[in-house]
Structure formats: structure tokens, C-alpha cells
Scaffold this motif. Sequence first.
Motif, PDB file in Angstrom:
ATOM      1  N   ASN A 141       0.818  -1.205   0.000  1.00 50.95           N
ATOM      2  CA  ASN A 141       0.000   0.000   0.000  1.00 50.95           C
ATOM      3  C   ASN A 141       0.859   1.265   0.000  1.00 50.95           C
ATOM      4  O   ASN A 141       0.485   2.272  -0.608  1.00 50.95           O
ATOM      5  CB  ASN A 141      -0.945  -0.014   1.198  1.00 50.95           C
ATOM      6  N   GLY A 142       2.018   1.183   0.654  1.00 52.90           N
ATOM      7  CA  GLY A 142       2.944   2.310   0.674  1.00 52.90           C
ATOM      8  C   GLY A 142       3.424   2.664  -0.723  1.00 52.90           C
ATOM      9  O   GLY A 142       3.477   3.837  -1.101  1.00 52.90           O
ATOM     10  N   VAL A 143       3.776   1.634  -1.479  1.00 52.42           N
ATOM     11  CA  VAL A 143       4.241   1.842  -2.848  1.00 52.42           C
ATOM     12  C   VAL A 143       3.113   2.460  -3.678  1.00 52.42           C
ATOM     13  O   VAL A 143       3.286   3.464  -4.369  1.00 52.42           O
ATOM     14  CB  VAL A 143       4.688   0.507  -3.499  1.00 52.42           C
ATOM     15  N   ARG A 144       1.948   1.839  -3.559  1.00 56.31           N
ATOM     16  CA  ARG A 144       0.774   2.297  -4.310  1.00 56.31           C
ATOM     17  C   ARG A 144       0.474   3.780  -4.046  1.00 56.31           C
ATOM     18  O   ARG A 144       0.318   4.574  -4.972  1.00 56.31           O
ATOM     19  CB  ARG A 144      -0.410   1.443  -3.841  1.00 56.31           C
ATOM     20  N   GLU A 203       5.724  -6.523 -19.821  1.00 55.32           N
ATOM     21  CA  GLU A 203       5.389  -6.658 -18.399  1.00 55.32           C
ATOM     22  C   GLU A 203       6.574  -7.161 -17.596  1.00 55.32           C
ATOM     23  O   GLU A 203       7.458  -7.822 -18.126  1.00 55.32           O
ATOM     24  CB  GLU A 203       4.250  -7.685 -18.238  1.00 55.32           C
ATOM     25  N   ASN A 204       6.535  -6.893 -16.289  1.00 52.52           N
ATOM     26  CA  ASN A 204       7.507  -7.484 -15.365  1.00 52.52           C
ATOM     27  C   ASN A 204       7.303  -9.003 -15.393  1.00 52.52           C
ATOM     28  O   ASN A 204       6.174  -9.477 -15.324  1.00 52.52           O
ATOM     29  CB  ASN A 204       7.272  -6.935 -13.954  1.00 52.52           C
ATOM     30  N   PRO A 205       8.391  -9.782 -15.535  1.00 53.58           N
ATOM     31  CA  PRO A 205       8.237 -11.248 -15.614  1.00 53.58           C
ATOM     32  C   PRO A 205       7.649 -11.866 -14.340  1.00 53.58           C
ATOM     33  O   PRO A 205       7.062 -12.953 -14.394  1.00 53.58           O
ATOM     34  CB  PRO A 205       9.658 -11.752 -15.857  1.00 53.58           C
ATOM     35  N   TYR A 264       4.360  -8.521  -9.677  1.00 56.20           N
ATOM     36  CA  TYR A 264       4.708  -7.157 -10.114  1.00 56.20           C
ATOM     37  C   TYR A 264       3.932  -6.768 -11.374  1.00 56.20           C
ATOM     38  O   TYR A 264       3.519  -5.620 -11.528  1.00 56.20           O
ATOM     39  CB  TYR A 264       6.215  -7.036 -10.331  1.00 56.20           C
ATOM     40  N   ALA A 265       3.749  -7.759 -12.258  1.00 61.69           N
ATOM     41  CA  ALA A 265       2.983  -7.489 -13.489  1.00 61.69           C
ATOM     42  C   ALA A 265       1.558  -7.058 -13.122  1.00 61.69           C
ATOM     43  O   ALA A 265       1.006  -6.128 -13.706  1.00 61.69           O
ATOM     44  CB  ALA A 265       2.974  -8.717 -14.380  1.00 61.69           C
ATOM     45  N   ASN A 266       0.994  -7.732 -12.136  1.00 60.54           N
ATOM     46  CA  ASN A 266      -0.365  -7.371 -11.697  1.00 60.54           C
ATOM     47  C   ASN A 266      -0.404  -5.988 -11.070  1.00 60.54           C
ATOM     48  O   ASN A 266      -1.327  -5.218 -11.307  1.00 60.54           O
ATOM     49  CB  ASN A 266      -0.904  -8.401 -10.699  1.00 60.54           C
ATOM     50  N   LEU A 267       0.622  -5.692 -10.272  1.00 66.90           N
ATOM     51  CA  LEU A 267       0.689  -4.368  -9.646  1.00 66.90           C
ATOM     52  C   LEU A 267       0.800  -3.274 -10.724  1.00 66.90           C
ATOM     53  O   LEU A 267       0.171  -2.216 -10.619  1.00 66.90           O
ATOM     54  CB  LEU A 267       1.884  -4.309  -8.686  1.00 66.90           C
ATOM     55  N   VAL A 288       2.753   1.565 -16.808  1.00 66.22           N
ATOM     56  CA  VAL A 288       3.477   1.585 -15.530  1.00 66.22           C
ATOM     57  C   VAL A 288       4.456   0.419 -15.554  1.00 66.22           C
ATOM     58  O   VAL A 288       4.060  -0.722 -15.801  1.00 66.22           O
ATOM     59  CB  VAL A 288       2.524   1.440 -14.324  1.00 66.22           C
ATOM     60  N   PHE A 289       5.735   0.702 -15.354  1.00 64.40           N
ATOM     61  CA  PHE A 289       6.761  -0.341 -15.362  1.00 64.40           C
ATOM     62  C   PHE A 289       7.468  -0.348 -14.018  1.00 64.40           C
ATOM     63  O   PHE A 289       7.969   0.697 -13.581  1.00 64.40           O
ATOM     64  CB  PHE A 289       7.800  -0.068 -16.459  1.00 64.40           C
ATOM     65  N   ILE A 290       7.510  -1.502 -13.386  1.00 61.14           N
ATOM     66  CA  ILE A 290       8.176  -1.607 -12.085  1.00 61.14           C
ATOM     67  C   ILE A 290       9.399  -2.517 -12.202  1.00 61.14           C
ATOM     68  O   ILE A 290       9.318  -3.601 -12.783  1.00 61.14           O
ATOM     69  CB  ILE A 290       7.220  -2.172 -11.009  1.00 61.14           C
ATOM     70  N   GLU A 291      10.515  -2.069 -11.650  1.00 62.79           N
ATOM     71  CA  GLU A 291      11.708  -2.913 -11.525  1.00 62.79           C
ATOM     72  C   GLU A 291      12.002  -3.051 -10.032  1.00 62.79           C
ATOM     73  O   GLU A 291      11.855  -2.086  -9.277  1.00 62.79           O
ATOM     74  CB  GLU A 291      12.902  -2.272 -12.229  1.00 62.79           C
ATOM     75  N   HIS A 292      12.408  -4.243  -9.610  1.00 57.50           N
ATOM     76  CA  HIS A 292      12.642  -4.451  -8.177  1.00 57.50           C
ATOM     77  C   HIS A 292      13.977  -5.147  -7.923  1.00 57.50           C
ATOM     78  O   HIS A 292      14.564  -5.739  -8.836  1.00 57.50           O
ATOM     79  CB  HIS A 292      11.495  -5.256  -7.566  1.00 57.50           C
ATOM     80  N   TYR A 293      14.410  -5.069  -6.673  1.00 59.01           N
ATOM     81  CA  TYR A 293      15.711  -5.642  -6.285  1.00 59.01           C
ATOM     82  C   TYR A 293      15.664  -5.915  -4.783  1.00 59.01           C
ATOM     83  O   TYR A 293      14.951  -5.220  -4.059  1.00 59.01           O
ATOM     84  CB  TYR A 293      16.835  -4.628  -6.603  1.00 59.01           C
TER      85      TYR A 293
END
Lengths: 174, 282
Positions: B166-169, B215-217, B221-224, B251-256
Motif C-alpha cells: 500500500n505504501g508503494v501504491r 510486463e515485469n516477468p 509485479y505485473a499485476n501491480l 506503468v513499469f516496475i523494476e525491483h531488487y
Amino acid sequence: MIQITTPLKQEVLNQLQAGDLVFISGTVYTARDAAHKRMFEDLNRSGSLPFDIRNQILYYVGPSPTPPGQNFGSAGPTTASRMDVYTPTLLELGLKMIIAKGYRNDTVKQSLLKNQAVYLVAIGGAGAMLGKCVKNSEIIAYEELGPEAIYKLEVENFPAIVCWDTKGNDAYIQ
Amino acid sequence: MKKITAEKIKEAVKEACLSIQYRYSPKMEEVLKDYMGKEEPGLAKNILKILLENSDTASENRLPMCQDTGMIVVRMTIGQEVQIVDGSLREAINQGVREAYDVGYLRKSIVDDPIFDRKNTKDNTPAIVYTDIVDGDEIVIEVAAKGFGSENMSALKMCKPSEGLNGVRQFVLETVKKAGPNACPPLIIGVGVGGTMDYAAVLAKKALFREIGEENPDERYANLEKELLIEINELGIGPQGLGGKTTALGVFIEHYPTHIASMPVVVNINCHMARHTKVVLK
């Protein structure tokens, strides 16, 4: 289709409503960050600007270079808020219309109201199309600033949307 | 060891810089047309129509689509079996930028110092360059021309882990709302989550190099990405902030992975032009 021609007439400006799409033909001056800074240095030093700003249109733009065979380069609006600090003074000096994009602060909006001036927005990212509306251009001050110099433009059917009208209506959803 | 000349890299960067300025990518054009179809007759629809026409005008007249022809960001992914010969990599990249901005009549928008002088370098250099050494024997060069109306509206937040999804959103939505008309919607939103403060920003920028529709694989994340796109478009900001259904196109998200104490989030905003391309040198 609402057409606006220069010299501007106050009664025409008073009829504009936030959200109106208008087409401007006539003379428009350009200025963005560096030109505003220089204009204020001139004002402080000599008390005057490099051109008579009374009843004029100021367009916040830094065009791309003019390629051979074209009248002008790409010329879409830049973000207005960076100029907020300078704008009320120019409105007090008689500036009547500003074209740019993005939010203005309350001080600018109140100054626009007080001076019965209008703020219009052009379409950000439509630079090629807006550049094609420029039929003639001439650098009138600060040539050394390159794209930030002040140009005197002659435009034809330049599309813009009334954002803040003389009644204080705002076209932006905020 | 495979050898690739600096000259070849220079040419590739130059061509890449020029190939992205005068027309939307075919995929972006398609997406814009789809959204135009969804808008009711009125200002929003007209603005999207004008943007599509602007792309035609730009290519027909060889005028850049936008006068802000950007700061060049280059992501070099270099295979460790490759040796760069006959010149310096960094100089090759900057020379490619220099030549493209000259012959392409592109605006030179770079100042030499951010605080003092702010003197225009007059050739749009230096570029921002990221290099990554990987396995293999090829060089992948990704080039973007990043406009700063949108860059200025980007933001960072070091979220607490407890803020979670929710914070990210909330932070993404808040940043897009604040950007409003300034960033020239319709927008492309790059989000970097995780890593360190700086790495989250690198991830957010990396996200903006994705082709629209990609999409994010990771399915979560793809759903987000899909959910955030819907929520952003429900804000009603619309094209140029004048109201409508089309606030963002992607909207494109990358994460680590990140530290137990934090959840860095960076939102890097791009406008509809999304000028970027990729070249592979073998």
C-alpha cells in the motif's frame, strides 16, 4: 473556433473562459528561465525591458534550432512554475497573456486576476506542430542564450487552451 | 577475444539518438490510438489526436516531436568477451551524441555546472552513462533522450517496510497527482523498488527503457503494474492535465532485494514520447 489576433483587446480577453480552445495569430514574444533572469537584471539596472511588454503575449519556450527549409524549429511549451517568481512583476508592467504549461502558484493567479490578464496552456509534446505555426522569427534580446534568447515570433493559428481566465476559473483538475 | 571499435559505438549512439526524435515508436502510436478511441468527444480526445498528428508533422518536416530533445541516457551492457579498441568508450558515446544533436537540429539542453555558471555546453554532452559487464560477446546499447518537464516531477521515498504494498501504491499515485499537467500527460511511469536509495533510482530509470506493453516477468509485479495503471487513469487528470481517462499509458516496475530496515521507492516520470531504443553490436 475562437480566433485571437494581436494587438490584444481587453474585451476579447474578458470573454475567454477556462477550457476554451483558441487559435492565436499575430505577435508573440518568447522567454524562459534564463531570459527571465536577464530581464530582471535589466529592470533592476536600467528600469526597462528589452521590449515594450504592455499588452503583449509571452510564450515560455526554448525552441530547437531551425533546420534549413523551415521557418522555425520545434516549439512546444515549457513548465510555467519555474517562472512564477518573476511573473507578477511582468503583469504589473502590462503583460496580458502568458502561454506555457502546468500549474501556477496562487500569487501568480491573483496577479493575473488583478491585472485582468490570462494564462493559456499549449500542448506539451506537440512541438513540431506548434513550431509550424511560426511564420517568422527574430531574436530581439540575449542572443548569447541560444534557445533561451528572447524571440519575437509571428504566429498563425497557434492552438492553446485557456487555463486561468479573467474571472478566476481554472481549467486544471486540482 | 571479440573486438569492437569505438567508431562503431559512436555511430550506433549517433543513429540511436536520431532515430527516436522524429516519430513515436509504432507500438506507442498504436497505444495512443487505442486511448484516443476510449475518450469521449472533447478536449481529451482532441489533444491525443493533435499529439498523433504532431508525430506525422515531425517526421514529414524532420522537426523533433518536442523542442526538449532531452538529456541522453545510455545503458551499456558489455559482454566480458568483448574488447573495445581504437578509442575511448566514453568519448565515443559523447561524440555520437554531439554529432547527432548537430546534424539533427536538436536542442542543446545541457549546462556544464548545476549550481555555478550553468553555461550551456552547446553540444548536449555529456551523456549519462551506465555500464554493466555481463557474460557474452556482444554489446547492447540502450539510448534514451530524457525530457526534463517529466524528470522534474519524479520523486523518491524511503518507505518503511511496514508500509508494504500500500505504501508503494500511495506514493506512486501521490507523485502522479502532484505532477499533474507539468509532466505533459499522458505519462509513462517508471518505478524502482528496493536496493539502496540511489539504486532504486537506477531501477526506476531502467524501467523507462521497457517497450510499452512489456510486463515485469514476476506475475505479482505485473499485476501491480496493471492495477496502478488503472488507478492512475481513474485520477481523471487526463491528457495535459485538462481532464480525461488517459493520464498514463504504462506503468513499469523494476525491483531488487533490499535491507531489512527499508523499502526505497523511486517514481521516475516520462512523457508520452518515451524516446528510447536499443542496438546490439556483435
